[in-house]
Enzyme design. Structure first.
Site, PDB file in Angstrom:
ATOM      1  N   LYS A  10       0.832  -1.206   0.000  1.00  0.00           N
ATOM      2  CA  LYS A  10       0.000   0.000   0.000  1.00  0.00           C
ATOM      3  C   LYS A  10       0.875   1.269   0.000  1.00  0.00           C
ATOM      4  CE  LYS A  10      -3.873  -2.316   2.355  1.00  0.00           C
ATOM      5  NZ  LYS A  10      -4.863  -2.246   3.461  1.00  0.00           N
ATOM      6  N   TYR A  50     -12.050  -1.718  -3.809  1.00  0.00           N
ATOM      7  CA  TYR A  50     -12.588  -1.991  -2.473  1.00  0.00           C
ATOM      8  C   TYR A  50     -14.123  -1.898  -2.451  1.00  0.00           C
ATOM      9  CZ  TYR A  50      -8.193  -2.346   0.215  1.00  0.00           C
ATOM     10  OH  TYR A  50      -7.003  -2.768   0.758  1.00  0.00           O
ATOM     11  N   PHE A  58     -15.306   3.378   7.126  1.00  0.00           N
ATOM     12  CA  PHE A  58     -13.929   3.700   6.743  1.00  0.00           C
ATOM     13  C   PHE A  58     -13.724   3.752   5.229  1.00  0.00           C
ATOM     14  CE2 PHE A  58     -14.122  -0.919   7.634  1.00  0.00           C
ATOM     15  CZ  PHE A  58     -13.642  -1.449   6.432  1.00  0.00           C
ATOM     16  N   ARG A  86      -1.864 -14.208   4.190  1.00  0.00           N
ATOM     17  CA  ARG A  86      -2.551 -13.508   5.283  1.00  0.00           C
ATOM     18  C   ARG A  86      -1.866 -13.756   6.630  1.00  0.00           C
ATOM     19  NH1 ARG A  86      -7.196 -10.815   3.944  1.00  0.00           N
ATOM     20  NH2 ARG A  86      -8.120 -11.007   6.012  1.00  0.00           N
ATOM     21  N   THR A  92      -5.572  -7.318  10.528  1.00  0.00           N
ATOM     22  CA  THR A  92      -5.808  -5.993   9.955  1.00  0.00           C
ATOM     23  C   THR A  92      -5.275  -4.880  10.864  1.00  0.00           C
ATOM     24  OG1 THR A  92      -7.882  -6.940   9.126  1.00  0.00           O
ATOM     25  CG2 THR A  92      -7.604  -4.557   8.907  1.00  0.00           C
ATOM     26  N   ARG A 103       2.452  -6.532   9.367  1.00  0.00           N
ATOM     27  CA  ARG A 103       1.677  -5.430   9.938  1.00  0.00           C
ATOM     28  C   ARG A 103       2.136  -5.110  11.359  1.00  0.00           C
ATOM     29  NH1 ARG A 103      -4.075  -7.358   7.308  1.00  0.00           N
ATOM     30  NH2 ARG A 103      -4.053  -5.972   5.489  1.00  0.00           N
ATOM     31  N   ASN A 113      -1.889  -0.026   6.911  1.00  0.00           N
ATOM     32  CA  ASN A 113      -1.343  -1.290   7.403  1.00  0.00           C
ATOM     33  C   ASN A 113      -0.469  -2.029   6.385  1.00  0.00           C
ATOM     34  OD1 ASN A 113      -3.414  -2.083   5.753  1.00  0.00           O
ATOM     35  ND2 ASN A 113      -4.610  -3.134   7.315  1.00  0.00           N
ATOM     36  N   HIS A 116      -1.939  -5.448   1.490  1.00  0.00           N
ATOM     37  CA  HIS A 116      -3.251  -6.058   1.261  1.00  0.00           C
ATOM     38  C   HIS A 116      -3.046  -7.487   0.780  1.00  0.00           C
ATOM     39  CE1 HIS A 116      -7.151  -7.005  -0.497  1.00  0.00           C
ATOM     40  NE2 HIS A 116      -6.452  -7.482  -1.513  1.00  0.00           N
ATOM     41  N   GLU A 127      -9.642  -9.774  -7.808  1.00  0.00           N
ATOM     42  CA  GLU A 127      -8.585  -8.787  -7.543  1.00  0.00           C
ATOM     43  C   GLU A 127      -7.419  -8.927  -8.526  1.00  0.00           C
ATOM     44  OE1 GLU A 127      -7.652  -9.204  -3.394  1.00  0.00           O
ATOM     45  OE2 GLU A 127      -9.572  -8.354  -2.769  1.00  0.00           O
TER      46      GLU A 127
END
Ligand code: ATP
Ligand code: MG
Length: 138
Positions: A10, A50, A58, A86, A92, A103, A113, A116, A127
């Site tokens: 990100k 998203y 958010f 993940r 998250t 993270r 964070n 993704h 995606e």
């Protein structure tokens, strides 16, 4: 089962100079990078990516953040790539993330964070196709 997942470094990860760290971690953990590029999303493109979060409190700030600077998008391939990515990312919210996860190590807060990762086979397919054509995946 071998599968593919979408990973994004990100805008905060790029700004903090963590591209190399994140890629090194994926390679060390045996996730193979089969596509990669740097792009900058505009607000609408971030909203499209998203879209599942549209309507959440958010959503506005998340899509502003995701369009605030360049990102690195990658397709990772390997056994259980979705779940393993993940695990490497961590929860998250970095304060809830396990020790040693990306993270936990690098993220400032629940929104900014660093990374993704797709959360299921169906979202991974959507995606990946959002960023890459089949010709761009080696
Ligand atoms: P990602 O989809 O980015 O891999 P995730 O699956 O862990 O993360 P989601 O619930 O899908 O988390 O949320 C998507 C992103 O929205 C989060 O990574 C984070 O950047 C942002 N986000 C999620 N929850 C919040 C929140 N409560 N406040 C601010 N931002 C949030
Ligand atoms: Mg998610």
């Amino acid at each position: 089962m071998k599968e593919r997942t979408l990973s994004i470094i990100k805008p905060d990860g790029v700004r903090k100079g963590l591209i190399g760290e994140v890629i090194r971690r994926f390679e060390k953990e045996g996730l193979k990078i089969v596509a990669m590029k740097m792009v900058r999303l505009d607000k609408e493109e971030a909203e499209g990516f998203y879209a599942v979060h549209r309507g959440k409190p958010f959503f506005e700030s998340l899509t502003t953040f995701m369009s605030s600077g360049p990102i690195v998008v990658m397709v990772l391939e390997g056994e259980k790539a979705i779940e393993r990515n993940r695990q490497i990312m961590g929860a998250t919210d970095p304060q809830q993330a396990e020790e040693g996860t990306i993270r936990r190590m690098y993220a400032d807060n629940i929104q900014e964070n660093i990374v993704h990762g797709s959360d299921a086979p169906e979202t991974a397919t959507f995606e990946i196709s959002y960023f890459f054509s089949s010709l761009e995946i080696v």
